[in-house]
Design a protein around this motif. Structure first.
Motif, mmCIF file in Angstrom:
data_model
loop_
_atom_site.group_PDB
_atom_site.id
_atom_site.type_symbol
_atom_site.label_atom_id
_atom_site.label_comp_id
_atom_site.label_asym_id
_atom_site.label_seq_id
_atom_site.Cartn_x
_atom_site.Cartn_y
_atom_site.Cartn_z
ATOM 1 N N TYR A 7 0.798 -1.230 0.000
ATOM 2 C CA TYR A 7 0.000 0.000 0.000
ATOM 3 C C TYR A 7 0.830 1.279 0.000
ATOM 4 O O TYR A 7 0.282 2.374 -0.060
ATOM 5 C CB TYR A 7 -0.948 0.004 1.206
ATOM 6 N N ARG A 8 2.178 1.166 0.080
ATOM 7 C CA ARG A 8 3.010 2.363 0.041
ATOM 8 C C ARG A 8 4.471 2.002 -0.194
ATOM 9 O O ARG A 8 4.920 0.917 0.153
ATOM 10 C CB ARG A 8 2.895 3.174 1.318
ATOM 11 N N PRO A 9 5.214 2.937 -0.779
ATOM 12 C CA PRO A 9 6.655 2.705 -0.948
ATOM 13 C C PRO A 9 7.373 2.873 0.407
ATOM 14 O O PRO A 9 6.803 3.434 1.344
ATOM 15 C CB PRO A 9 7.071 3.808 -1.932
ATOM 16 N N PRO A 10 8.600 2.397 0.505
ATOM 17 C CA PRO A 10 9.318 2.553 1.781
ATOM 18 C C PRO A 10 9.640 4.012 2.072
ATOM 19 O O PRO A 10 9.830 4.821 1.162
ATOM 20 C CB PRO A 10 10.602 1.751 1.558
ATOM 21 N N LEU A 11 9.677 4.336 3.359
ATOM 22 C CA LEU A 11 10.094 5.670 3.780
ATOM 23 C C LEU A 11 11.620 5.700 3.876
ATOM 24 O O LEU A 11 12.248 4.683 4.174
ATOM 25 C CB LEU A 11 9.505 6.015 5.148
ATOM 26 N N SER A 12 12.192 6.857 3.653
ATOM 27 C CA SER A 12 13.627 7.010 3.868
ATOM 28 C C SER A 12 13.892 6.962 5.376
ATOM 29 O O SER A 12 12.966 7.092 6.198
ATOM 30 C CB SER A 12 14.115 8.349 3.305
ATOM 31 N N ASP A 13 15.142 6.792 5.754
ATOM 32 C CA ASP A 13 15.481 6.787 7.179
ATOM 33 C C ASP A 13 15.056 8.101 7.840
ATOM 34 O O ASP A 13 14.496 8.099 8.936
ATOM 35 C CB ASP A 13 16.975 6.563 7.384
#
Length: 76
Positions: A7-13
């Motif tokens: 449901y979503r792309p990964p978040l950056s750190d």
């Protein structure tokens, strides 16, 4: 947060840290967030090897014949 989800792309750190701080006190325990971020920060620092005598004072493997009495030893 930093893993890809259907449901979503990964978040950056940086985005994940920001989200943890934003939601501390509502979705996340603020003390856990604080410690978690400290651990993440510590993991980013270069690690120097830790010598056994630094950790256990005078109970070194060489002084105890390769074993530390009453304690487990970890060898790498």
């Amino acid at each position: 947060m930093t893993s890809e989800r259907p449901y979503r792309p990964p978040l950056s750190d940086a985005q994940a840290r920001s989200e943890l701080l934003r939601c501390a006190g509502s979705q996340y325990d603020p003390q856990v967030v604080e410690v978690f971020l400290l651990v993440l920060d510590a993991d980013e620092l270069p690690q120097a090897p830790v010598l056994m005598e630094e950790v256990q004072g005078d109970a070194t493997p060489s002084q105890a014949g390769g074993e530390v009495s009453g304690r487990e030893t970890v060898r790498g």
